[in-house]
Structure formats: C-alpha cells, structure tokens
Design an enzyme around this catalytic site. Structure first.
Site, short mmCIF file in Angstrom:
data_model
loop_
_atom_site.label_atom_id
_atom_site.label_comp_id
_atom_site.label_asym_id
_atom_site.label_seq_id
_atom_site.Cartn_x
_atom_site.Cartn_y
_atom_site.Cartn_z
N PHE A 113 -6.69 67.12 -27.78
CA PHE A 113 -6.58 66.42 -26.36
C PHE A 113 -6.64 67.46 -25.33
O PHE A 113 -5.99 68.48 -25.46
CB PHE A 113 -5.24 65.79 -26.60
CG PHE A 113 -4.80 64.79 -25.40
CD1 PHE A 113 -5.22 63.44 -25.52
CD2 PHE A 113 -3.93 65.09 -24.09
CE1 PHE A 113 -4.93 62.49 -24.55
CE2 PHE A 113 -3.81 64.26 -23.41
CZ PHE A 113 -4.21 63.10 -23.10
N ASP A 184 0.14 69.45 -33.03
CA ASP A 184 0.53 68.51 -31.99
C ASP A 184 0.66 67.20 -32.72
O ASP A 184 -0.31 66.64 -33.47
CB ASP A 184 -0.49 68.44 -30.84
CG ASP A 184 -0.06 67.27 -29.75
OD1 ASP A 184 0.33 66.41 -30.05
OD2 ASP A 184 -0.57 67.55 -28.56
N TYR A 209 6.44 58.38 -26.54
CA TYR A 209 6.12 57.02 -25.73
C TYR A 209 4.95 56.32 -26.36
O TYR A 209 4.57 55.30 -26.19
CB TYR A 209 5.83 57.12 -24.26
CG TYR A 209 4.92 58.29 -24.14
CD1 TYR A 209 3.39 58.09 -24.06
CD2 TYR A 209 5.39 59.69 -23.61
CE1 TYR A 209 2.44 59.31 -23.83
CE2 TYR A 209 4.25 60.63 -23.30
CZ TYR A 209 3.09 60.38 -23.67
OH TYR A 209 2.22 61.41 -23.31
N LYS A 210 4.44 56.97 -27.35
CA LYS A 210 3.16 56.21 -28.19
C LYS A 210 3.68 55.63 -29.36
O LYS A 210 4.51 54.57 -28.98
CB LYS A 210 2.47 57.40 -28.58
CG LYS A 210 1.46 57.86 -27.33
CD LYS A 210 0.62 59.29 -27.59
CE LYS A 210 0.09 59.67 -26.45
NZ LYS A 210 -0.73 60.98 -26.53
N ARG A 356 -10.76 52.14 -28.97
CA ARG A 356 -9.82 52.47 -29.75
C ARG A 356 -8.78 51.31 -29.97
O ARG A 356 -8.48 50.96 -29.01
CB ARG A 356 -9.14 54.09 -28.98
CG ARG A 356 -8.31 54.73 -29.65
CD ARG A 356 -7.95 55.67 -28.88
NE ARG A 356 -7.09 55.54 -27.93
CZ ARG A 356 -5.97 56.47 -27.21
NH1 ARG A 356 -6.08 57.73 -27.71
NH2 ARG A 356 -5.30 56.01 -26.51
#
Ligand SMILES: *Cc1c(COP(=O)(O)O)cnc(C)c1O
Length: 397
Positions: A113, A184, A209-210, A356
């Site tokens: 990312f 990560d 938050y995912k 996605r």
C-alpha cells in the site's frame, strides 16, 4: 463454532445494500451508536476531565490492544492502539532500522500500500544515512532477502489483488539473513487468523476501521515482539509513551514495553466505537471465520466467472495464497463499479483496473454473494457501465 446467522443482525447495514466493501470501511455495529453516545454524554458530558480515570479512558489503548491481540496471535501486553496505521508503520520502521545500524536496505514489494512506502521514504530522508527502499515483485521477495537487508516490510494481504504472503516463511528467511520484519495487517486483522507470535514477526501494525468495523477514523494498533519491547527506541517520543507522563520530566524516558509506542492523547470517542466492534469479535472463532470466508470467496469466484466472462480474476484461487477479498480486472472497472453501486452492490475500485470485493462473513452470506453476482452480470451484459455519469470520479474512490 461461530453462528454467522447470529452475527449479521449485530450490524446496522443500509436497507437494500449488499456491502462488499468491509475491507475498506466496515459497517456500523448496532451497539456502537449507543456506546459512543454513552461515552459522549455519560462520560465526557458528566465526568469531564475525571473521565480519564473514572471511565478508564487512559487505560483503553492497552485494554483494546489486548483484545485485538487475540485476533492476531499476540500475547496480552504486546499490542497498543492509537494514531493511524501510517504512523504505526513509521514507528515500527524507525525502531527496526535502529536495531540494524549497519544495514541499509528496507525491502518491500510493489504490491504494498502506498502509504507504507511513502512513510518509509520520508523516514529514510529524515535519517539521511543512505538507506534504500527496495521494492521488488511480490513473488520474488524471498530471493532479495540478503545480508544487506535491515528490515523486510510487507503487507500480508495485497490490498488490490488479495494475494497473501507466507508470513511464517518470509519471517524465517528474514531472520536467517539477520533482518527484522514488519507486517502490515490492514487486510489480515479480522479477515483471517494471524499468529504474530508463532510466525516470529518482530513488528506488526494494522487498522481497525476495515474488517474490525470500528468506524471511520478509528485508531490503528501496533505489536512489538516481547523480545524487542524493552529495547525498541521510539522515534515518535510523545509524552504518553514516557515512563512517567504525569511527572512532566523535562527529558524523555521510554515507557515500559508496548507503552512506549503510545504517542499522544488517545481518541476516546473513537475507542468507544472500537470497544463495541470488539464485543462482536470476542465471540468469533477465527478458524470458523476463515473457513466461511474462503467458501464465500469460492462461491463468488464461481458465480462471477460463470456469468461475467469479461472479468479476469486476479485473486489467487489457492486458499493458502489469498486473504478475504476477491478482485477482478476489467478495463472499464471504475465505471462498472459505479454502475454496481448505483444498483445497491457496494464494492470498490483500485487503479488502474481492479474491481475489489471484500468478503466479511460476519454480515455477508451466500444469498448476498449470489445476488451480487447476478447484478454484476446485468451490469456487464447490458453494458450499463457505459454511461458518462459513471465516469465521474469523486475525491475518494
Ligand atoms: C488501509 C491501509 C493503510 C491506511 O493507513 P492509514 O494511516 O490508516 O490511513 C495502510 N496500509 C495498508 C496496507 C492499508 O491497506
């Protein structure tokens, strides 16, 4: 065993929406609204500053860290929450580079990312000691681990393709070469079982938050292996990572263990939402979650491949090699995703051409998967994406 029919009603999902974007922002746990309201009115409102002690605000970063720890295989006292994932990656990398002073390479991959890579670039330039950020193709990482590498810094599950690294194997290879690892877990925590202790990871970090569903702006978490906890030097030496913050000493002394990875005042209201989100996770068996996630992923792949020949699967089919999302490549993927969202199926798009879909068994079931694939088929067969309205890009995609 976890009963996934019983977890779905714990979420407040918008009416008529199939939500396949929990890998970007998890939905609202029903209990979070009341929990946040209580923190605002009963704690902040009534206790004002005494809330730090009386409501336990100051202890929350560690308490919540321990609860996340169970999901990632970290022992109590080795995880703390706060700040954002970008900041936690920076902290981990700064500490790790200092532990390998005679090495100059930070090894990562081209699927990482961007913020992880940007933070590394920024740190390297601040240090000014000639470090190099080396980004190689994901499948070649192991070949590039050598005696020059200080830190192998990777995201376990690729945010675009869903491809998953073998954390245990790469950690072993890194250690054999004398390097440290930073993992990560943005697309791992709450997505699949992780065992940072068993794999021997040196540092790990992730967001809440995912898949963990703690809401927009929820704090990140960081794990430091116990063997490094008392020696890792905090680059962001904020007062709440100090050994005695309320002594207000003029000079910094690092706190004990994971406390030194705290920086400043924790986000109390956001932590209330995280607490409510973790109430759901406390009852989830991660092995059962993984089995369900893979079965739903397989179903989605089969349905979409049967109905939408123009979409090319980019997620590995092999279970071991994927996380909890399924991605397809399509040149008009951005517009197709907008058309899909307009019809109540929310996934997302990642440049240049990836559609996605996040698979979150806590609130997604087989009917949702079949229904979503059916709507995707309508969008593709009818070329419904071919509409100028669907080419407008908003600030956030
Ligand atoms: C989502 C994500 C981030 C986001 O970092 P923030 O600081 O929370 O904005 C970082 N790394 C990875 C791999 C991600 O998927």
């Amino acid at each position: 065993m976890t009963d996934f029919a019983a977890t779905r009603p714990l979420f407040d999902l918008p009416e008529g929406v199939i939500y396949l974007d929990g890998n970007s922002l998890g939905p609202l746990p029903r209990a979070a609204a009341a929990r946040v309201a209580r923190t605002v009115t009963r704690e902040w409102g009534e206790m004002v500053i005494t809330g730090w002690n009386r409501a336990g605000w100051m202890a929350q970063p560690r308490a919540l860290g321990d609860r996340i720890g169970r999901l990632i295989g970290a022992a109590p006292g080795t995880v703390v929450v706060g700040d954002t994932l970008s900041v936690k990656v920076y902290q981990a990398l700064a500490a790790a580079l200092e532990m390998r002073p005679d090495r100059r390479v930070v090894l990562s991959d081209t699927g990482n990312f961007p913020t992880d890579l940007y933070m590394a670039e920024g740190l390297i330039s601040t240090l000014g000691r000639g470090h190099e950020l080396k980004c190689v193709a994901p499948e070649t990482v192991e070949d590039h681990i050598d005696g020059e590498v200080a830190v192998v810094m990777l995201t376990e599950v690729d945010y675009r393709t869903g491809r998953r690294h073998d954390m245990a194997r790469l950690t072993r290879a890194a250690h054999a070469a004398g390097a440290l690892t930073i993992w990560d877990l943005a697309h791992s925590a709450g997505a699949l079982p992780v065992d940072v202790a068993a794999t021997g990871a040196d540092f790990a970090a992730g967001c809440t938050y995912k898949y963990l569903n703690a809401g927009p702006g929820a704090p990140a978490f960081i794990y430091v292996a116990p063997r490094h906890a008392e020696t890792a030097r905090p680059a962001l030496s904020g007062w709440l990572g100090h050994a005695a913050p309320f002594d207000f000493e003029p000079a910094y002394r690092a706190g004990r263990g994971i406390d030194r990875m705290r920086v400043g005042t924790p986000p109390v209201i956001q932590m209330a939402a995280l607490e409510a989100a973790l109430d759901i996770w406390d009852g989830v068996d991660m092995a059962a979650l993984r089995a369900r996630s893979l079965a739903l992923g397989d179903l989605f792949i089969a349905e979409v491949e049967a109905r939408c020949p123009a979409l090319a699967l980019v997620t590995p089919r092999v279970h071991r090699d994927r996380g909890s999302q399924v991605s397809f490549r399509f040149a008009e993927g951005f517009a197709a995703m907008q058309a899909l969202i307009a019809r109540g199926v929310i996934g997302d798009f990642r440049a240049p051409d990836i559609m996605r879909f996040g698979i979150a068994p806590l609130y997604i079931g087989e009917d949702d998967i079949r229904h979503a694939a059916g709507i995707l088929q309508e969008v593709m067969e009818g070329r419904l994406w071919d509409d100028p309205a669907y080419r407008q890009r908003a600030a956030v995609t």
